[in-house]
Design a protein around this motif. Structure first.
Motif, PDB file in Angstrom:
ATOM      1  N   THR A  96    -113.190 -47.259 -65.047  1.00 15.89           N
ATOM      2  CA  THR A  96    -112.587 -47.029 -66.374  1.00 15.89           C
ATOM      3  C   THR A  96    -111.872 -48.294 -66.858  1.00 15.89           C
ATOM      4  O   THR A  96    -112.045 -48.720 -68.006  1.00 15.89           O
ATOM      5  CB  THR A  96    -111.564 -45.875 -66.315  1.00 15.89           C
ATOM      6  OG1 THR A  96    -112.169 -44.790 -65.626  1.00 15.89           O
ATOM      7  CG2 THR A  96    -111.138 -45.440 -67.696  1.00 15.89           C
ATOM      8  N   ALA A  99    -114.529 -51.082 -67.781  1.00 12.51           N
ATOM      9  CA  ALA A  99    -115.374 -50.789 -68.951  1.00 12.51           C
ATOM     10  C   ALA A  99    -114.542 -50.798 -70.231  1.00 12.51           C
ATOM     11  O   ALA A  99    -114.964 -51.323 -71.268  1.00 12.51           O
ATOM     12  CB  ALA A  99    -116.064 -49.450 -68.762  1.00 12.51           C
ATOM     13  N   THR A 100    -113.340 -50.231 -70.151  1.00 15.14           N
ATOM     14  CA  THR A 100    -112.484 -50.171 -71.346  1.00 15.14           C
ATOM     15  C   THR A 100    -112.007 -51.578 -71.705  1.00 15.14           C
ATOM     16  O   THR A 100    -112.027 -51.980 -72.878  1.00 15.14           O
ATOM     17  CB  THR A 100    -111.279 -49.233 -71.073  1.00 15.14           C
ATOM     18  OG1 THR A 100    -111.769 -48.025 -70.511  1.00 15.14           O
ATOM     19  CG2 THR A 100    -110.505 -48.941 -72.336  1.00 15.14           C
ATOM     20  N   SER A 120    -121.504 -46.911 -62.435  1.00 17.68           N
ATOM     21  CA  SER A 120    -120.118 -46.622 -62.837  1.00 17.68           C
ATOM     22  C   SER A 120    -120.051 -46.733 -64.367  1.00 17.68           C
ATOM     23  O   SER A 120    -121.055 -46.993 -65.031  1.00 17.68           O
ATOM     24  CB  SER A 120    -119.138 -47.585 -62.146  1.00 17.68           C
ATOM     25  OG  SER A 120    -119.355 -48.908 -62.590  1.00 17.68           O
ATOM     26  N   LEU A 121    -118.853 -46.549 -64.923  1.00 19.52           N
ATOM     27  CA  LEU A 121    -118.724 -46.536 -66.384  1.00 19.52           C
ATOM     28  C   LEU A 121    -119.082 -47.884 -67.003  1.00 19.52           C
ATOM     29  O   LEU A 121    -118.767 -48.931 -66.436  1.00 19.52           O
ATOM     30  CB  LEU A 121    -117.290 -46.165 -66.771  1.00 19.52           C
ATOM     31  CG  LEU A 121    -116.892 -44.722 -66.481  1.00 19.52           C
ATOM     32  CD1 LEU A 121    -115.398 -44.529 -66.685  1.00 19.52           C
ATOM     33  CD2 LEU A 121    -117.669 -43.752 -67.355  1.00 19.52           C
ATOM     34  N   ARG A 126    -119.408 -45.390 -71.977  1.00 13.48           N
ATOM     35  CA  ARG A 126    -118.371 -44.642 -71.237  1.00 13.48           C
ATOM     36  C   ARG A 126    -117.805 -43.486 -72.071  1.00 13.48           C
ATOM     37  O   ARG A 126    -117.315 -42.512 -71.523  1.00 13.48           O
ATOM     38  CB  ARG A 126    -117.228 -45.572 -70.812  1.00 13.48           C
ATOM     39  CG  ARG A 126    -116.318 -45.952 -71.961  1.00 13.48           C
ATOM     40  CD  ARG A 126    -115.136 -46.800 -71.588  1.00 13.48           C
ATOM     41  NE  ARG A 126    -114.436 -47.227 -72.783  1.00 13.48           N
ATOM     42  CZ  ARG A 126    -113.330 -46.666 -73.266  1.00 13.48           C
ATOM     43  NH1 ARG A 126    -112.754 -45.684 -72.638  1.00 13.48           N
ATOM     44  NH2 ARG A 126    -112.788 -47.116 -74.384  1.00 13.48           N
ATOM     45  N   SER A 129    -120.498 -40.717 -71.270  1.00 10.48           N
ATOM     46  CA  SER A 129    -121.073 -40.468 -69.945  1.00 10.48           C
ATOM     47  C   SER A 129    -119.961 -40.040 -68.998  1.00 10.48           C
ATOM     48  O   SER A 129    -118.780 -40.192 -69.308  1.00 10.48           O
ATOM     49  CB  SER A 129    -121.740 -41.741 -69.407  1.00 10.48           C
ATOM     50  OG  SER A 129    -120.786 -42.740 -69.182  1.00 10.48           O
ATOM     51  N   HIS A 130    -120.314 -39.550 -67.840  1.00 15.90           N
ATOM     52  CA  HIS A 130    -119.363 -39.209 -66.771  1.00 15.90           C
ATOM     53  C   HIS A 130    -118.260 -38.262 -67.233  1.00 15.90           C
ATOM     54  O   HIS A 130    -117.229 -38.152 -66.595  1.00 15.90           O
ATOM     55  CB  HIS A 130    -118.671 -40.450 -66.197  1.00 15.90           C
ATOM     56  CG  HIS A 130    -119.575 -41.465 -65.583  1.00 15.90           C
ATOM     57  ND1 HIS A 130    -120.638 -42.010 -66.233  1.00 15.90           N
ATOM     58  CD2 HIS A 130    -119.561 -42.066 -64.359  1.00 15.90           C
ATOM     59  CE1 HIS A 130    -121.234 -42.900 -65.449  1.00 15.90           C
ATOM     60  NE2 HIS A 130    -120.611 -42.939 -64.304  1.00 15.90           N
TER      61      HIS A 130
END
Ligand code: PAZ
Length: 345
Positions: A96, A99-100, A120-121, A126, A129-130
């Motif tokens: 997180t 990606a953020t 992963s993200l 993101r 997803s997830h």
């Protein structure tokens, strides 16, 4: 018939057992020096895809030779227990933070190399997803066609536009890793690739990197078999060499380097972050606690008091990302770093 089913005996670890389950007294492992680097990289083979991945990264860096480029690392590395891997050690990181943060770096005009744990993200996707929602929950059927549910239209349009701009302008390079070994080889090769950018290169090392691993010469080829009699599996893990000092001094001299420090005990967060800064001599350690990492972080820098960034309750309730506060604070510091090195941009 006796309808009383006795409940199974509950067995909880006593505090004493928990404390002794793992030896936490491992002494501070010294930063890796040149010989450690040779030992590691000569004895743990690079991934087969590395050369082609790096030639793609070289193209990207050439394309952005006059821009700021940030290498964001994201997600957790695995430690395989078998060469033909059935079992591996993993960690909690979903990616997180990485990606953020990548999205906010792009918003601030950076080109981003996103070195991430596969699956992963990812920046932009993101948002869909997830999540507890399946991506199909964002859709609906209209006149026999699939369309985005009106209540997600506005936000999705904005995310889609940002994603398309990043793609059209070639601003985002996605590079995956899975194992600790793949991560280390790729990180070293990318660092060298970024050298021509000098101070315009920024390292934002948010990945959760394994501290222990099984070296190649001790990894069994095939799946570990369980033996009759329920014998224990005893693991013998080596410490992963601490390459951050090599990165600062040799792999990426001139670049600005930021590492993250994760703790679970708030009473040691500041001292461990300061210790990391002093050991590796880089520019910034961002400390965070597992429990509160989405709402507060602390910047630890040389000769400066600790600087906390916190979301207010109102910002938290409004769903503001803490990365929207972290990244501008970093961009400001990177601008100073570039100016002090005598470069422009
Ligand atoms: O991936 P995530 O958003 O769930 O977690 C981010 C994080 C806690 C892994 C990152 O902020 C961090 O602290 N990375 C470094 C971890 C370490 O000390 O190795």
């Amino acid at each position: 018939m006796d309808s009383h089913i006795p409940s199974p005996p509950t067995r909880r670890l006593s505090t004493g057992e928990r404390e002794n389950a793992i030896d936490r007294t491992i002494p501070l492992f010294p930063p890796a020096v040149e010989i450690d680097e040779h030992n590691y990289f000569d004895n743990n083979d690079p991934p087969e895809y590395l050369e082609s991945m790096i030639s793609g990264a070289q193209e990207f860096v050439k394309f952005h030779k006059n821009n700021r480029v940030v290498l964001v690392t994201s997600g957790g590395t695995t430690v395989p227990l078998e060469n033909q891997t059935v079992r591996f050690i993993d960690n909690f990181s979903a990616g997180t933070r990485g990606a953020t943060s990548a999205e906010y770096f792009l918003e601030h005009g950076y080109a981003v190399i996103f070195l991430h744990r596969q699956f992963s993200l990812l920046p932009y996707s993101r948002h869909y997803s997830h999540s507890t929602n399946c991506f199909l929950d964002f859709m609906e059927e209209k006149n026999g066609k699939v369309v985005v549910d009106p209540k997600y239209q506005e936000e999705m349009l904005s995310v889609l536009r940002q994603y398309q701009t990043a793609k059209e302008k070639n601003l985002l390079l996605l590079l995956p890793f899975t194992t600790i070994n793949q991560y280390l080889h790729t990180l070293r090769a990318l660092s060298v690739t970024l050298q021509p950018l000098k101070s315009r290169a920024l390292f934002y090392l948010a990945a959760a990197v394994s501290d222990f691993f099984v070296p190649l010469h001790r990894i069994p080829e095939h799946k570990i078999q369980s033996k009759a009699g329920g014998s224990k599996l005893l693991m013998n893990l080596d410490p992963v060499p601490k390459f951050l000092h090599r990165l600062v001094e040799k792999w990426a001299p001139g670049a600005m380097i930021i590492s993250f420090k994760l703790e679970t005990d708030s009473s040691i967060l500041l001292s461990k972050s300061r210790q990391a800064l002093e050991r590796y001599s880089h520019q910034l350690v961002i400390g965070n606690l597992l429990q509160t990492r989405k709402t507060e972080v602390v910047f630890v820098e040389p000769d400066t008091p600790a600087y906390w960034i916190r979301l207010t309750p109102a910002q938290e309730a409004a769903g503001i990302d803490i990365e929207s506060l972290i990244i501008p604070a970093i961009v400001k510091r990177h601008t100073v770093w570039i100016k002090e090195s005598g470069s422009s941009v």
